[in-house]
Design an enzyme around this catalytic site. Sequence first.
Site, PDB file in Angstrom:
ATOM      1  N   GLU A  16       0.818  -1.223   0.000  1.00  0.00           N
ATOM      2  CA  GLU A  16       0.000   0.000   0.000  1.00  0.00           C
ATOM      3  C   GLU A  16       0.848   1.267   0.000  1.00  0.00           C
ATOM      4  O   GLU A  16       0.606   2.198  -0.747  1.00  0.00           O
ATOM      5  CB  GLU A  16      -0.915   0.026   1.239  1.00  0.00           C
ATOM      6  CG  GLU A  16      -2.140  -0.836   1.114  1.00  0.00           C
ATOM      7  CD  GLU A  16      -3.014  -0.720   2.353  1.00  0.00           C
ATOM      8  OE1 GLU A  16      -3.281   0.416   2.793  1.00  0.00           O
ATOM      9  OE2 GLU A  16      -3.425  -1.766   2.882  1.00  0.00           O
ATOM     10  N   ASP A  40      -2.243  -4.222   3.644  1.00  0.00           N
ATOM     11  CA  ASP A  40      -2.302  -4.375   5.108  1.00  0.00           C
ATOM     12  C   ASP A  40      -3.140  -5.592   5.530  1.00  0.00           C
ATOM     13  O   ASP A  40      -4.106  -5.954   4.849  1.00  0.00           O
ATOM     14  CB  ASP A  40      -2.891  -3.116   5.751  1.00  0.00           C
ATOM     15  CG  ASP A  40      -1.886  -1.968   5.776  1.00  0.00           C
ATOM     16  OD1 ASP A  40      -0.698  -2.219   5.489  1.00  0.00           O
ATOM     17  OD2 ASP A  40      -2.291  -0.829   6.077  1.00  0.00           O
ATOM     18  N   ASP A  76      -5.706  -6.437   7.253  1.00  0.00           N
ATOM     19  CA  ASP A  76      -7.027  -6.246   7.867  1.00  0.00           C
ATOM     20  C   ASP A  76      -8.074  -6.216   6.759  1.00  0.00           C
ATOM     21  O   ASP A  76      -7.748  -6.406   5.585  1.00  0.00           O
ATOM     22  CB  ASP A  76      -7.060  -4.969   8.729  1.00  0.00           C
ATOM     23  CG  ASP A  76      -6.683  -3.718   7.934  1.00  0.00           C
ATOM     24  OD1 ASP A  76      -6.628  -3.785   6.689  1.00  0.00           O
ATOM     25  OD2 ASP A  76      -6.439  -2.674   8.563  1.00  0.00           O
ATOM     26  N   GLU A  87      -9.766  -3.796   5.432  1.00  0.00           N
ATOM     27  CA  GLU A  87      -9.556  -2.755   4.427  1.00  0.00           C
ATOM     28  C   GLU A  87      -8.426  -3.149   3.486  1.00  0.00           C
ATOM     29  O   GLU A  87      -8.516  -2.953   2.272  1.00  0.00           O
ATOM     30  CB  GLU A  87      -9.246  -1.415   5.117  1.00  0.00           C
ATOM     31  CG  GLU A  87      -9.318  -0.249   4.169  1.00  0.00           C
ATOM     32  CD  GLU A  87      -9.312   1.096   4.876  1.00  0.00           C
ATOM     33  OE1 GLU A  87      -9.447   2.101   4.175  1.00  0.00           O
ATOM     34  OE2 GLU A  87      -9.173   1.132   6.110  1.00  0.00           O
ATOM     35  N   TYR A 144       1.843  -4.608  13.333  1.00  0.00           N
ATOM     36  CA  TYR A 144       0.723  -3.888  12.728  1.00  0.00           C
ATOM     37  C   TYR A 144      -0.096  -3.153  13.776  1.00  0.00           C
ATOM     38  O   TYR A 144      -0.387  -3.691  14.850  1.00  0.00           O
ATOM     39  CB  TYR A 144      -0.161  -4.859  11.943  1.00  0.00           C
ATOM     40  CG  TYR A 144      -1.156  -4.150  11.068  1.00  0.00           C
ATOM     41  CD1 TYR A 144      -0.742  -3.185  10.150  1.00  0.00           C
ATOM     42  CD2 TYR A 144      -2.517  -4.408  11.171  1.00  0.00           C
ATOM     43  CE1 TYR A 144      -1.650  -2.514   9.354  1.00  0.00           C
ATOM     44  CE2 TYR A 144      -3.440  -3.753  10.373  1.00  0.00           C
ATOM     45  CZ  TYR A 144      -3.001  -2.802   9.476  1.00  0.00           C
ATOM     46  OH  TYR A 144      -3.899  -2.121   8.691  1.00  0.00           O
ATOM     47  N   ARG A 177      -3.246  -1.764  13.692  1.00  0.00           N
ATOM     48  CA  ARG A 177      -4.716  -1.807  13.792  1.00  0.00           C
ATOM     49  C   ARG A 177      -5.126  -3.199  14.239  1.00  0.00           C
ATOM     50  O   ARG A 177      -5.221  -4.119  13.430  1.00  0.00           O
ATOM     51  CB  ARG A 177      -5.365  -1.427  12.462  1.00  0.00           C
ATOM     52  CG  ARG A 177      -5.103   0.024  12.092  1.00  0.00           C
ATOM     53  CD  ARG A 177      -5.747   0.446  10.791  1.00  0.00           C
ATOM     54  NE  ARG A 177      -5.415   1.839  10.503  1.00  0.00           N
ATOM     55  CZ  ARG A 177      -4.365   2.229   9.800  1.00  0.00           C
ATOM     56  NH1 ARG A 177      -3.541   1.324   9.303  1.00  0.00           N
ATOM     57  NH2 ARG A 177      -4.122   3.509   9.589  1.00  0.00           N
ATOM     58  N   HIS A 194      -4.320 -11.191  14.202  1.00  0.00           N
ATOM     59  CA  HIS A 194      -3.244 -10.231  14.438  1.00  0.00           C
ATOM     60  C   HIS A 194      -2.652 -10.481  15.817  1.00  0.00           C
ATOM     61  O   HIS A 194      -3.251 -11.133  16.660  1.00  0.00           O
ATOM     62  CB  HIS A 194      -3.774  -8.795  14.425  1.00  0.00           C
ATOM     63  CG  HIS A 194      -4.334  -8.393  13.112  1.00  0.00           C
ATOM     64  ND1 HIS A 194      -5.000  -7.215  12.935  1.00  0.00           N
ATOM     65  CD2 HIS A 194      -4.338  -8.999  11.904  1.00  0.00           C
ATOM     66  CE1 HIS A 194      -5.397  -7.110  11.685  1.00  0.00           C
ATOM     67  NE2 HIS A 194      -5.005  -8.187  11.037  1.00  0.00           N
TER      68      HIS A 194
END
Length: 694
Positions: free
Chosen positions: A9, A82, A84, A86, A300, A302, A347
């Site tokens: 990203e 990433d 997650d 999103e 990470y 989030r 995670h």
Amino acid sequence: MARYLVIVESPAKVKTIKKFLGSNYVVTASNGHVRDMPKSQMGIDIENDYEPKYITIRGKGEILAKLRKEVKKADKIYLATDPDREGEAISWHLSKALKLEDKKFYRISFNEITKNAVKASLKNPREIDMDLVDAQQARRVLDRIVGYKISPLLWAKVKRGLSAGRVQSVALRIIADREEEIDAFIPEEYWTLDANLKVKGERKLLTAKFYGTEKNKVTISSKEELDAIVKEVENADYSVADIKKGERTKKAPVPFTTSTLQQEASKALNFATAKTMRIAQQLYEGVDIKGSGTVGLITYLRTDSTRISEEADAAVREYIKEGFGEEYVAEGDAKKTSDKKIIQDAHEAIRPTDVTRTPAAVKEFLSRDQFRLYQLVWKRFIASRMQPARYETTSVKIAAGQYRFTVAASKVSFEGFKSVYTEAGEAKEENNVLLKGLEMDSVLTKESLDTKQHFTQPPAHYTEATLVKTLEELGIGRPSTYAPTISTIIARRYVAKENKNLYLTEIGEVVNHIMKQSFPSIVDVNFTANMESLLDGVAEGKVRWKTIIENFYPDLEAAVEKAEKELEQVKIEDEVTDVICEQCGRNMVVKYGPHGKFLACPGFPDCRNTKPYLEKIGVPCPICGKDVVIRKTKKGRRYYGCEDNPECEFMSWQKPSTKKCPRCGAYMLEKGNKLVCSDEQCGYVENIENTKEN
């Protein structure tokens, strides 16, 4: 030679990841999302099963063209966005925008940007998880429907530029409800009584706090009650009634989640939530460290999991053993005590990627803010695998006639995790050791009595940290949504931030009122939390995402139609005043701006004169007798002040009344349905209904 393309990203990650891979790997970045629904329309085909319409985001054409060139040269493509929902959605959008259907493409994800993690992900590629993509699509479509259906209504009824949002509207309501609580709060009087005692054989005085009787704790609610107690204990004989010794422990904290990192960074470092996430992103993506190149310092950012990998757990325990000693290593894991299901347990918690990379070792390569945040994460992680702190406690009860006073003290017997980490704002641990000579038969003599009057305090205004905590506890939003939600309501000026506290502005009050009146389910805490559970169900493959939209949209559509017809329009048309424009002589008019109402010359654009609008409330100033007007702080928080400010310094956060206190003569304040004396020492209260009757 085979050629592999890795798409991430952020450009910042490219440099970090490149050095882990061989020359046959090309690493490039998409710069976040490449496709979204168009801004000019809702972008959802309601008639065609709520199908979203996606277009290339403006400005991303050039990036996609470069990516397509690299795709043509590549034998395999790895989408490494990433880890997650999103990130999963971005990978899916990339696969569509780059037309990868006929190519060998794979999804890889890693929780930390380290050589081992990146290489391990390449050995275990997978397909795009459409359940995660659909959960993100459902969230995006829900938010788009709410925003595009309700925002135009706010433009028509209040002013252009306002917005409504599924999560932001609930956050605004939570803040508004707290403001109402504070405004309606009636302080209650109470007193404390301390006895300063001389212990025979000791030089230092012992201070004991009033407790009550032998069997019951007593709260002293008035001066009369205090005087009666003082009269009894003034000349009483004081003696030690009981001494209890014990031990207590304080458990080590769990490692950071997104929410707890935001809360702690706010309290300890005074960081706004958005700043915390920005700096954490930099630490995750990679920082240039001399001798090591670009290194990702934390995992990470989030996540709502407190889990730690076995390797990281073993490494930190070894570090503690070598640096502090075997006795400091925790026996088991620090567990998060919560019945809330961990949604993103795939995670890990937020931790350093390498525990031996101490804050001191990397300080010179980090900015001041990066260093402070890294140090916070590093210390918390170390502390999470250390033994609890232990304290020796002593509790003494002292008899004075029928009443009892208490003295409590503690001293650290083993520091445990406290040798590394103390939470911000934590009450300072009592480390006072009781007088060594104090025994059951000690002779006590009263030297003096200290009395103090207090008043109960209203609930505290929300700060960013406490709002994040509340949103998490209520199950509203997800780790990635807290910071943008708060940033939005501040940017829209619905909420003003002053000295960390969040205050409702006039425009926030209007928007919240409309939302509560016309869209009660949107701003209902339970409804929003339930929606999050449904989105989790989509991510787990248990709920079809369009079913959520099908059930939600018709009710919203009906509510919007009803609101358009019935909602009383907020009066924002130009209201002519008797204030004369000193530049052109016209009567100035009331306008509505980002901060609320102001006076403007109707001759605009020829005359651009403006001034604050001072709305009179029909109450004379208690100091000088001129009119009290509604004023606002620079950030939009409302208060009541004299129209003759700054010559007259009168101001009040609560609305003053014309009525004087019958007990002391001070002016009264309106709090909910009561009038309260402005002099806290007086404490007189009466119902507004009684005032009207009289």
